[in-house]
Design a protein around this motif. Structure first.
Motif, PDB file in Angstrom:
ATOM      1  N   THR A 376       0.809  -1.227   0.000  1.00  0.00           N
ATOM      2  CA  THR A 376       0.000   0.000   0.000  1.00  0.00           C
ATOM      3  C   THR A 376       0.832   1.262   0.000  1.00  0.00           C
ATOM      4  O   THR A 376       0.285   2.360  -0.078  1.00  0.00           O
ATOM      5  CB  THR A 376      -0.923   0.016   1.228  1.00  0.00           C
ATOM      6  N   GLY A 377       2.155   1.116   0.113  1.00  0.00           N
ATOM      7  CA  GLY A 377       3.000   2.300   0.188  1.00  0.00           C
ATOM      8  C   GLY A 377       2.861   3.034   1.515  1.00  0.00           C
ATOM      9  O   GLY A 377       3.142   4.226   1.601  1.00  0.00           O
ATOM     10  N   LYS A 386      -4.664   9.693   4.161  1.00  0.00           N
ATOM     11  CA  LYS A 386      -3.878   9.383   2.974  1.00  0.00           C
ATOM     12  C   LYS A 386      -2.829   8.314   3.254  1.00  0.00           C
ATOM     13  O   LYS A 386      -2.474   7.549   2.365  1.00  0.00           O
ATOM     14  CB  LYS A 386      -3.206  10.657   2.463  1.00  0.00           C
ATOM     15  N   ASN A 387      -2.325   8.281   4.449  1.00  0.00           N
ATOM     16  CA  ASN A 387      -1.299   7.297   4.823  1.00  0.00           C
ATOM     17  C   ASN A 387      -1.954   6.242   5.710  1.00  0.00           C
ATOM     18  O   ASN A 387      -1.843   6.264   6.939  1.00  0.00           O
ATOM     19  CB  ASN A 387      -0.149   7.994   5.548  1.00  0.00           C
ATOM     20  N   VAL A 388      -2.645   5.305   5.094  1.00  0.00           N
ATOM     21  CA  VAL A 388      -3.387   4.294   5.827  1.00  0.00           C
ATOM     22  C   VAL A 388      -3.424   3.019   5.001  1.00  0.00           C
ATOM     23  O   VAL A 388      -3.394   3.060   3.768  1.00  0.00           O
ATOM     24  CB  VAL A 388      -4.826   4.782   6.136  1.00  0.00           C
ATOM     25  N   ILE A 389      -3.432   1.871   5.669  1.00  0.00           N
ATOM     26  CA  ILE A 389      -3.554   0.579   4.990  1.00  0.00           C
ATOM     27  C   ILE A 389      -5.039   0.279   4.857  1.00  0.00           C
ATOM     28  O   ILE A 389      -5.719   0.005   5.847  1.00  0.00           O
ATOM     29  CB  ILE A 389      -2.838  -0.523   5.791  1.00  0.00           C
ATOM     30  N   GLN A 426     -10.504   3.841  13.357  1.00  0.00           N
ATOM     31  CA  GLN A 426     -11.331   5.040  13.229  1.00  0.00           C
ATOM     32  C   GLN A 426     -11.510   5.450  11.776  1.00  0.00           C
ATOM     33  O   GLN A 426     -12.583   5.911  11.380  1.00  0.00           O
ATOM     34  CB  GLN A 426     -10.705   6.177  14.037  1.00  0.00           C
ATOM     35  N   ILE A 427     -10.462   5.267  10.965  1.00  0.00           N
ATOM     36  CA  ILE A 427     -10.558   5.645   9.546  1.00  0.00           C
ATOM     37  C   ILE A 427     -11.380   4.617   8.766  1.00  0.00           C
ATOM     38  O   ILE A 427     -12.228   4.971   7.934  1.00  0.00           O
ATOM     39  CB  ILE A 427      -9.140   5.797   8.945  1.00  0.00           C
ATOM     40  N   LEU A 428     -11.151   3.330   9.018  1.00  0.00           N
ATOM     41  CA  LEU A 428     -11.820   2.287   8.248  1.00  0.00           C
ATOM     42  C   LEU A 428     -13.264   2.065   8.686  1.00  0.00           C
ATOM     43  O   LEU A 428     -14.129   1.748   7.865  1.00  0.00           O
ATOM     44  CB  LEU A 428     -11.047   0.977   8.362  1.00  0.00           C
ATOM     45  N   TYR A 429     -13.536   2.204   9.991  1.00  0.00           N
ATOM     46  CA  TYR A 429     -14.869   1.870  10.506  1.00  0.00           C
ATOM     47  C   TYR A 429     -15.606   3.040  11.144  1.00  0.00           C
ATOM     48  O   TYR A 429     -16.818   2.964  11.315  1.00  0.00           O
ATOM     49  CB  TYR A 429     -14.752   0.747  11.552  1.00  0.00           C
ATOM     50  N   GLY A 430     -14.896   4.058  11.529  1.00  0.00           N
ATOM     51  CA  GLY A 430     -15.527   5.170  12.225  1.00  0.00           C
ATOM     52  C   GLY A 430     -15.131   5.192  13.695  1.00  0.00           C
ATOM     53  O   GLY A 430     -14.761   4.167  14.270  1.00  0.00           O
TER      54      GLY A 430
END
Length: 957
Positions: A376-377, A386-389, A426-430
């Protein structure tokens, strides 16, 4: 896609659709159908004919094998299945953009009756759909459909069959799809084996799945001419950089793949050898700390993701296979998602984790995380949008990486890992998802242990330390409480108020309150957790028992001993059931029960339990373990309270020998044991030995800290020892250093500062430096009244000292004032009949006598004598009762003699001869009882010279 609705027909077409649908690929030589059964949520791939002969649905990867065929029964089953779904076929007509119900199909031709399927003209393939797996390709009894987008092109002429290239492309899609299905099926089989506890079979399935994945990646690389990067399970970066070209990889085939996977899955044997070696080292004196050991046995919420993960169908391909025919130089690349490899590697780690092979598990988790980061870089550091798997499997990977870091005691590293897990959740699910709550709970546990662990060395010096209800509250405690409360809110909202995860967080909040000595609040949370765990887990659950033990500890601290011992015994019942008698936790709870019996003065029962606790601990941990040293220290405390100083000294020395062998040389437990030994020697007036022990403890502390409250406390004690041995100058040097350090670390208004002020003032008082002593005593009084209030025993001590100075300086009015205030506080705190009250009354009588108020002085002396006599009667009653009733203090014949001496002198001054003689005679008798000379009776005032003329008596009567 079986989850998507069927194609929308034109309004003028009647388009009923229920039950399922069939995607069919028919050519002059092939007949293949994919059946999705909605009602059973499973799929079946039917491939009936190739060049006029029936073939198996799970044909080998080699499409050139034309020898396989269906049995008669299998073909009949397929024909039946096909016939039952043929009315649900949809027809795509090139001449119109709509989709309409297919006309009845001709009967399927059995190869036993014909050699070629009849051509079907005017047919176009459907839009890109889902090719679903065959159940015969799935090993697990509950397979998950794995889908791959397949776009098929219509023929150039409506009446012409597929060109040869299109058929080859379709067959290639089927081949790739079957390979993906087998990998997913093997992983599903591993899931089933893992849940059944068959870990060897789980590793075998994962090994085969990884081998097929590598073979598939190699095949795609060879076909499309990729610069293929090796992704070998457990391979190092150097291995990846030295990856051979695709052609070389093809030559190596499955041999290198299986060798690499075998090296990963067979780590269990090496890990077992390492565990055995570690056990041998423990026996040689290198012990694991009990702090790490205990927190692995009970649920703190640190192992939320304990199962293996499934491979998501929608995530198998980064670029999915397509049957669109294109020239080779313009062929679309097919790519297997790195998520597949990461999931397989993570699952291997889960097996190692379950088997206790933690080093091997950590390597697998780290490798799985590295695969996702490279794919994923992802840049390690702060997680942002922006920087998340962008895959859910990263959350269980991060949780398990952090859990093993926590298990090793790397709290700061684990905090970084769990913070990353929290932000990903938090980013993927809230922010209100249960995965976020799990990460919050784990971070709370880490902060809790950062506060209570031995590695939190300089917390007292931290600028972040504040006070709460007069007690120090560290920043880690505040953070832990905030994190736990967030986790509790989210879990209660998502899971309900009686979920086991809610109970886990409630239990953790209770432990935070215990750290702050808020036992009432802790008990409230423990009781709520206990209700949930009893209901959900049952009374034989270890987690239920752990909460019962925690609640018992809070009750123990509150002095509610009967309820505490009941909960301790509940934990003991479960621990014996789960672990047997030879276990560390059994030893701990037995020691706790023994302490309660000791506090209830049931000394025989307490000693019996202490010895049983020590036997259980030795059976579980061996002789040389820090837990054994702690048990010996508790037994030493028991003997010290019973004034069996020799037995206490023996226990402390044995504990010190163990601690010096298994713990670091600067460990706090060694300092505590040295201090206990020093106190024993001090009680026995062995000043040199006492000073040696405390100086050894001071040396350890100075090497570890520059300024610390423990250093100040040890300096204070050494100063007292030198004072008791008669070296006032050396004593003052140590006490002054302790005072400076305490003021610096604790501030001018701390209770420990007042203690050192009193010690220094007492030495100066004896040296008749009354002015400086008065200043020190006055400052100590101010601190104690501010911190403790006016009605406290320590305040009475300070008042008494100030009164002594005034008495020595001849300021009788001030002395009477301070003695009277001392007496008031002591009666409130200690009661009317206490030895300290008697002593204060005696001093008050002395001052009144010196001031010339003989009447008031006589009253004070008489009250003091009455209290001493009542104490003497209480002692006699206790002895006749076998010592079962508690004593506040023993009688003091010398004190009564001294008081009677003063009463006699007052009667002498007043000319009351008879009471004077009675008082002097009784005082003389009591001095003899105390082992003192009757000449200690002091007659003050002026006596008349009396002479008696007595005739010589006969030498014998």
């Amino acid at each position: 896609n079986p989850d998507a609705p069927p194609p929308t027909p034109h309004d003028h077409h009647d388009h009923p659709h229920e039950g399922g649908w069939i995607g069919i690929d028919l050519g002059t030589s092939n007949c293949t159908a994919s059946v999705w059964d909605v009602s059973r949520s499973r799929c079946k791939v039917l491939r009936f004919f190739r060049d006029g002969r029936p073939i198996r649905d799970d044909d080998d990867d080699d499409d050139d094998d034309e020898s396989s065929s269906l049995s008669d029964d299998s073909l009949d089953d397929y024909q039946s299945a096909f016939s039952s779904h043929k009315d649900d076929l949809f027809w795509a007509d090139e001449s119109s953009s709509g989709t309409h119900k297919a006309p009845p199909l001709p009967p399927i031709v059995d190869s036993r009756h014909a050699h070629r399927s009849p051509p079907i003209n005017n047919w176009s393939p459907p839009e890109p759909s889902t090719i679903t797996p065959s159940p015969r390709c799935i090993v697990s009894p509950s397979p998950r459909a794995l889908h791959a987008n397949a776009a098929v092109a219509s023929s150039s002429s409506a009446s012409a069959p597929f060109p040869s290239s299109a058929r080859q492309s379709a067959r290639r899609v089927q081949k790739l799809t079957r390979a993906a299905q087998r990998i997913a099926g093997l992983n599903e089989a591993a899931v089933g084996f893992y849940r059944a506890g068959e870990y060897d079979a789980t590793l075998d399935a994962l090994r085969e799945a990884e081998g097929r994945r590598r073979k598939l990646v190699q095949t795609l690389a060879l076909e499309q001419g990729w610069e293929w990067e090796r992704h070998v399970v457990g391979a190092s970066s150097a291995t990846a950089e030295a990856a051979p070209c695709p052609a070389d990889e093809a030559k190596m085939g499955a041999t290198s793949s299986n060798a690499s996977v075998d090296s990963m899955c067979n780590r269990s044997q090496l890990q077992q050898q390492q565990n055995d070696e570690e056990v041998n080292k423990l026996g040689a004196g290198v012990a694991r700390t009990s702090y790490i050991y205990q927190r692995m046995d009970f649920d703190e919420g640190m192992h939320s993701f304990a199962n293996v993960e499934a491979i998501e169908a929608s995530k198998f391909w980064t670029v999915g296979p397509s049957s669109v025919y294109a020239p080779k130089d313009n062929m679309k690349c097919y790519e297997v998602s790195p998520i597949v490899e990461a999931t397989l590697v993570f699952n291997v780690g889960q097996v190692h984790r379950r088997r206790g092979e933690f080093d091997a598990a950590a390597k697998s988790y780290d490798r799985a995380l590295e695969i996702l980061q490279i794919a994923t870089g992802f840049v390690p550091g702060e997680v942002t949008n922006k920087n998340v798997i962008q895959h859910p499997v990263v959350i269980p990977i991060l949780h398990n990486v952090g859990q093993l870091q926590y298990r090793r005691g790397d709290l700061n590293v684990a905090m970084t890992t769990y913070t990353s897990a929290l932000k990903h959740a938090q980013i993927l699910y809230g922010p209100r998802h249960v995965h976020a709550a799990s990460a919050l709970n784990c971070l709370g546990v880490l902060h809790y242990h950062a506060n209570s662990s031995e590695s939190d060395e300089d917390s007292t010096n931290s600028a972040e330390t504040t006070k709460k209800n007069g007690k120090p509250e560290r920043s880690s405690t505040r953070k832990a409480m905030g994190l736990f409360r967030q986790a509790l809110s989210i879990r209660t909202e998502n899971l309900g108020p009686d979920h086991v995860d809610v109970a886990t967080t409630l239990n953790n909040i209770g432990r935070i309150h215990v750290q702050q000595d808020e036992f009432d609040k802790a008990l409230h949370f423990y009781e709520d957790a206990l209700v949930i765990r009893r209901k959900r887990l049952g009374t034989n659950s270890l987690d239920y028992a752990a909460t019962a033990f925690n609640a018992g500890q809070s009750l123990h601290q509150k002095g509610e001993l009967d309820q505490a011992v009941e909960l301790y015994r509940e934990f003991l019942r479960v621990a014996l059931m789960k672990f047997g008698h030879s276990h560390r936790d059994v030893a701990v709870v037995l020691s706790g029960i023994a302490q309660i019996h000791q506090e209830k003065r049931e000394y025989d029962k307490a000693l019996e339990l202490y010895e049983e606790s020590l036997c259980a601990g030795r059976a579980a941990l061996g002789e040389y373990h820090s837990e054994i040293a702690m048990l010996l220290n508790r037994m030493g405390n028991f003997y010290f309270e019973r004034e069996r100083l020799e037995d206490a000294l023996r226990c402390y020395r044995r504990g010190l020998r163990i601690e010096r062998r298994v713990l670091p040389t600067d460990h706090p437990n060694i300092v505590v044991t040295l201090s206990n030994l020093g106190e024993i020697h001090r009680q026995r007036y062995e000043w040199d030995d006492a000073a040696t022990m405390y100086c050894d403890a001071l040396e350890i502390l100075r090497k570890k800290y520059e300024n610390h409250v423990d250093i100040a406390s040890t300096l204070n004690t050494i100063g007292l020892i030198h004072d008791q041995r008669g070296d006032a100058c050396l004593s003052l040097r140590y006490l002054q250093e302790a005072l400076i350090m305490r003021r610096k670390l604790l501030g001018d208004d701390h209770i420990d500062v007042s203690a050192t002020l009193v010690y220094i003032g007492t030495i100066l008082y004896r040296k008749s430096v009354f002015s400086v002593a008065m200043e020190l005593f006055s400052e100590a009084l101010r601190i104690r009244q501010t911190v403790l209030g006016r009605d406290h025993r320590d305040v009475a001590f300070a008042l008494y000292n100030i009164a002594l100075v005034h008495q020595q300086r001849g300021c009788y009015e001030q002395a009477i004032e301070y003695y009277a205030e001392t007496l008031r506080v002591e009666k409130i705190v200690l009661g009317e009949r206490h030895r300290d009250v008697s002593m204060t009354l005696f001093k008050l009588g002395e001052v009144n006598k010196a001031a010339g108020d003989l009447e008031e002085a006589l009253k004070c002396f008489q009250k003091s004598l009455d209290i001493e006599r009542s104490l003497d009667e209480s002692t006699s009653s206790s002895e006749s009762d076998g010592g079962r009733r508690p004593q506040q203090t023993s009688s003091d014949p010398a004190a009564m003699a001294r008081t009677l001496n003063e009463i006699g002198n007052i009667h002498l001054a007043r000319g009351d001869v008879v009471p004077m003689m009675d008082a002097f005679n009784e005082a003389s008798r009591l001095y003899r009882t105390a082992g003192l000379s009757p000449n200690n009776v002091v007659v003050s005032g002026h006596l008349y010279a009396l002479e008696f003329s007595c005739p010589e008596a006969a030498p014998a009567a």
